[in-house]
Design an enzyme around this catalytic site. Structure first.
Site, PDB file in Angstrom:
ATOM      1  N   ASN A   1      10.882   0.095  -9.252  1.00 25.92           N
ATOM      2  CA  ASN A   1      10.101  -1.260  -9.750  1.00 25.92           C
ATOM      3  C   ASN A   1       9.356  -1.775  -8.338  1.00 25.92           C
ATOM      4  OD1 ASN A   1       9.372  -3.888 -10.419  1.00 25.92           O
ATOM      5  ND2 ASN A   1      11.307  -4.792 -10.847  1.00 25.92           N
TER       6      ASN A   1
ATOM      7  N   SER B   1      -4.275  -1.613   0.046  1.00 22.92           N
ATOM      8  CA  SER B   1      -3.018  -2.116   0.663  1.00 22.92           C
ATOM      9  C   SER B   1      -3.622  -3.534   0.883  1.00 22.92           C
ATOM     10  CB  SER B   1      -2.771  -1.573   2.121  1.00 22.92           C
ATOM     11  OG  SER B   1      -2.111  -2.582   2.630  1.00 22.92           O
TER      12      SER B   1
ATOM     13  N   ASP C   1      -7.449   1.377   3.941  1.00 21.67           N
ATOM     14  CA  ASP C   1      -8.258   0.701   4.999  1.00 21.67           C
ATOM     15  C   ASP C   1      -9.684   0.700   4.709  1.00 21.67           C
ATOM     16  OD1 ASP C   1      -5.679   0.826   6.053  1.00 21.67           O
ATOM     17  OD2 ASP C   1      -6.192   2.709   7.371  1.00 21.67           O
TER      18      ASP C   1
ATOM     19  N   GLY D   1       0.821  -1.155  -0.086  1.00 23.61           N
ATOM     20  CA  GLY D   1       0.010   0.084  -0.020  1.00 23.61           C
ATOM     21  C   GLY D   1       0.842   1.274   0.094  1.00 23.61           C
ATOM     22  N   SER D   2       2.020   1.196   0.754  1.00 26.46           N
ATOM     23  CA  SER D   2       2.985   2.430   0.819  1.00 26.46           C
ATOM     24  C   SER D   2       3.457   2.663  -0.802  1.00 26.46           C
ATOM     25  CB  SER D   2       4.150   1.978   1.648  1.00 26.46           C
ATOM     26  OG  SER D   2       3.674   1.601   2.820  1.00 26.46           O
TER      27      SER D   2
ATOM     28  N   HIS E   1      -5.617  -6.050   6.359  1.00 28.19           N
ATOM     29  CA  HIS E   1      -6.596  -5.442   5.294  1.00 28.19           C
ATOM     30  C   HIS E   1      -7.733  -6.164   4.875  1.00 28.19           C
ATOM     31  CE1 HIS E   1      -4.095  -1.623   5.089  1.00 28.19           C
ATOM     32  NE2 HIS E   1      -3.376  -2.308   5.868  1.00 28.19           N
TER      33      HIS E   1
HETATM   34  C1  LIG Z   1      -3.921   4.274   5.479  1.00 23.94           C
HETATM   35  C2  LIG Z   1      -3.132   3.712   5.219  1.00 23.94           C
HETATM   36  N1  LIG Z   1      -2.305   4.037   3.838  1.00 23.94           N
HETATM   37  C3  LIG Z   1      -1.232   3.084   3.617  1.00 23.94           C
HETATM   38  C4  LIG Z   1      -0.762   1.774   4.315  1.00 23.94           C
HETATM   39  C5  LIG Z   1       0.343   1.448   3.738  1.00 23.94           C
HETATM   40  O1  LIG Z   1       0.099   0.029   3.296  1.00 23.94           O
HETATM   41  P1  LIG Z   1       1.258  -1.056   3.476  1.00 23.94           P
HETATM   42  O2  LIG Z   1       1.381  -1.654   4.925  1.00 23.94           O
HETATM   43  O3  LIG Z   1       1.029  -2.092   2.572  1.00 23.94           O
HETATM   44  O4  LIG Z   1       2.446  -0.548   2.861  1.00 23.94           O
HETATM   45  C6  LIG Z   1      -1.493   1.799   5.273  1.00 23.94           C
HETATM   46  C7  LIG Z   1      -1.037   0.738   6.182  1.00 23.94           C
HETATM   47  O5  LIG Z   1      -1.685  -0.295   6.780  1.00 23.94           O
HETATM   48  C8  LIG Z   1      -2.602   2.320   5.688  1.00 23.94           C
HETATM   49  O6  LIG Z   1      -3.341   1.979   6.840  1.00 23.94           O
END
Ligand SMILES: Cc1ncc(COP(=O)(O)O)c(C=O)c1O
Length: 431
Positions: free
Chosen positions: A285, A212, A191, A83-84, A217
Site C-alpha cells: 500500500n 519523486s 531528477d 520516488g522509491s 525535486h
Molecule cells: C534518481 C532517483 N531515483 C529515485 C529517488 C528516490 O526518490 P524518493 O527520495 O522520493 O524516495 C531519487 C531520490 O532523490 C533519485 O534521485
C-alpha cells in the site's frame, strides 16, 4: 460555513503566516544544494484538503494525477508516497504473471547504472533479479546506449535507468533497442521532470517511468512520487501493486464499480467471494494522501517556472565558473534539453585540494554540495554479498564517485547566492 466563506477564512489565516526568508548574509546564511519553494497557494490547498477530513487519497489526488498527466502527455499517472515507491511499483508491475514469458522472474538480469540512487537498484534485488551494471560517460554522467547493447544477454528482461541529474540519456535509441530485443524499459525521471530528448519529454520513451516529489525535486509534496505510462495493462497492474495487490479497481470509498462484486470466481476462492478482497499480486500500500496531493496540485501551476529558473540558475553558475580550469563540466548532447537537478562537476587532478577538502571549504562558507548519490553502488555496504554482474568496467563511475559533486540550481537560489557560490569556488580553487 459555505465554500466561499471557508476560502476567505483560509486567505485570512494565511495573511498571518510569514513567508520566512531571511536576508542573505554571505558566509552566514546557509545555501542548501537543494530545497523546496512552497508558498501560500500550497498551504491554502493543504488546509482545504485538511478541512475535507478525507485523509486518504481523494479529490485532490485525482486533480494532481490529471494535472501531471496533462503535463507529461501520459495516459495514466499513479501517485505514490515516494520516488522509491514509484520505482518499486514500476519494477513490480513487470513481474506480474500476466506478462507470461515477458515477466521478470527471480534470477533474470536487469541492466542499470551503478552511478545513481540506491532505490533505482533496490527493487531489482529485493525481487531476486540480478542487476547488471553498465559504466556511465563522465561527460553526461549517463550510460551510453551501445554499452547497454553490449550488456544484453538472453537473461536480460529489462533496463532500468535514471536520467542523471536532469540530463536525459538517449531514450529514443534505447527504447528502440529495447523494443527490438523484447526488453522492458523503465525510465527513472525522479531528477528529470521536464527534461526532453529531441523535443520529447523523458518518461514517454520507455514502457513506464517514475518521479519523486521529495523536496529536492522539481516539484514537491514533501514525501511523494508517481508512476506514469501510456500502456493500459501496465497501468492496471501497477495500480494493483500500489493498492495492496488487489484485483478489483474500486476507489477508496467506492464499492462494486465492476458490477460483479459477488459473482466472480478467482483462484481457488469460493464462487462469489467479495471482489474487494481478491488479490492478483503480492502487493503493497503505497498510495498518496490527499493532503500531500493538494501540495503537489499547487506546485503543478508553478512547474514551468521552476524548470525555467533551474535552467537560468544552471546557465548563470556554469558561465560564472567556466573559466575555472580545475573543474570539468558536463557536455550536453545536442538532442538533450536538460531540466537541471544540479550542476555536476568533476574536480580535476590539477586542483590545489582534494575533493573532500573542497567540500569542507565550501561547507565552511555554508555552501551546500551533494555527491552523485551512491557514487559507485557496487562499493556501497548494502551491496555486500549480493549477486550482481558488472557488464564491463566501471572506471568512469569510479571517477565520478571519487572526484564528482554537484552544486545547487534550485529555484530558491537568488543571484546573490549564486554570485557567492561562484566567488567561493574560484577563491578555494585558486588558493
Ligand atoms: C534518481 C532517483 N531515483 C529515485 C529517488 C528516490 O526518490 P524518493 O527520495 O522520493 O524516495 C531519487 C531520490 O532523490 C533519485 O534521485
Amino acid at each position: 460555513m459555505q465554500n466561499e466563506e471557508i476560502q476567505a477564512a483560509i486567505e485570512e489565516l494565511l495573511q498571518h503566516v510569514p513567508d520566512a526568508r531571511p536576508a542573505f548574509e554571505p558566509g552566514k546564511t546557509p545555501i542548501p544544494a537543494s530545497g523546496k519553494v512552497v508558498g501560500k497557494e500550497e498551504k491554502a490547498l493543504m488546509v482545504e484538503a485538511a478541512l475535507d477530513g478525507w485523509l486518504t487519497t481523494g479529490r485532490f489526488n485525482d486533480a494532481f494525477e490529471a494535472a501531471l498527466g496533462d503535463f507529461l502527455g501520459a495516459k495514466h499517472v499513479l501517485t505514490v508516497n515516494s520516488g522509491s515507491s514509484a520505482n518499486l511499483v514500476a519494477f513490480s508491475a513487470l513481474t506480474s504473471p500476466r506478462w507470461g514469458k515477458r515477466a521478470i522472474r527471480p534470477g533474470d538480469e536487469v541492466i542499470t547504472a551503478a552511478a545513481g540512487f540506491p532505490t533505482t537498484i533496490a527493487p531489482i534485488m529485493q525481487f531476486g533479479a540480478i542487476p547488471v551494471f553498465v559504466d556511465v560517460d563522465a561527460d553526461t554522467w549517463n550510460v551510453d546506449v551501445d554499452a547497454v547493447a553490449r550488456a544484453i544477454t538472453p537473461r536480460t528482461k529489462a533496463v532500468m535507468l535514471a536520467h542523471t541529474l536532469g540530463v536525459p540519456f538517449d531514450a529514443e535509441r534505447l527504447a528502440a533497442l529495447c523494443r527490438e530485443r523484447g526488453i522492458w524499459l523503465v525510465e527513472d525521471c525522479c531528477d528529470a521532470l521536464g527534461a526532453r530528448w529531441n523535443g520529447r519529454l523523458t518518461g514517454s520513451f520507455g514502457d513506464i517511468a517514475t518521479l519523486s516529489f521529495y523536496p529536492a525535486h522539481h516539484i514537491t509534496t514533501g514525501e511523494g512520487g508517481a508512476v506514469f505510462t501510456s500502456n493500459d495493462e501496465l497501468a492496471q497492474i501497477a495500480e494493483s501493486f500500489r493498492d495492496w495487490g488487489r484485483h478489483c479497481h474500486c476507489r477508496p470509498g467506492q464499492d462494486n464499480a465492476c458490477g460483479r462484486r459477488y459473482s466472480g470466481q478467482y483462484g481457488e476462492l469460493p464462487e462469489g467471494y467479495d471482489h474487494k478482497y481478491v488479490y492478483a499480486h503480492a502487493g503493497y500500500n503505497l498510495k498518496m494522501t490527499d493532503l500531500t496531493a493538494a501540495c503537489g496540485l499547487a506546485q503543478m501551476r508553478r512547474l514551468p517556472g521552476f524548470i525555467e529558473k533551474r535552467k537560468q540558475n544552471y546557465a548563470y553558475l556554469h558561465n560564472g565558473l567556466a573559466g575555472c580550469a580545475h573543474l570539468r563540466f558536463p557536455v550536453t548532447p545536442e538532442q538533450a534539453d536538460p531540466s537541471w537537478f544540479g550542476l555536476p562537476v568533476i574536480l580535476k587532478e590539477s586542483a590545489p585540494c582534494s575533493r573532500v577538502d573542497f567540500l569542507k571549504a565550501l561547507n565552511r562558507r555554508r555552501i551546500g554540495t551533494r555527491l552523485m548519490f551512491a557514487g559507485n553502488a557496487v562499493r556501497q555496504p548494502f551491496m555486500e554479498g549480493r549477486p550482481y554482474r558488472v557488464a564491463d568496467v566501471l572506471t568512469q563511475t569510479d571517477l565520478i564517485m571519487e572526484r564528482g559533486l554537484w552544486l545547487g540550481v534550485w529555484p530558491g537560489l537568488s543571484q546573490e547566492m549564486l554570485d557567492y557560490i561562484i566567488g567561493s569556488v574560484q577563491a578555494i580553487l585558486s588558493a
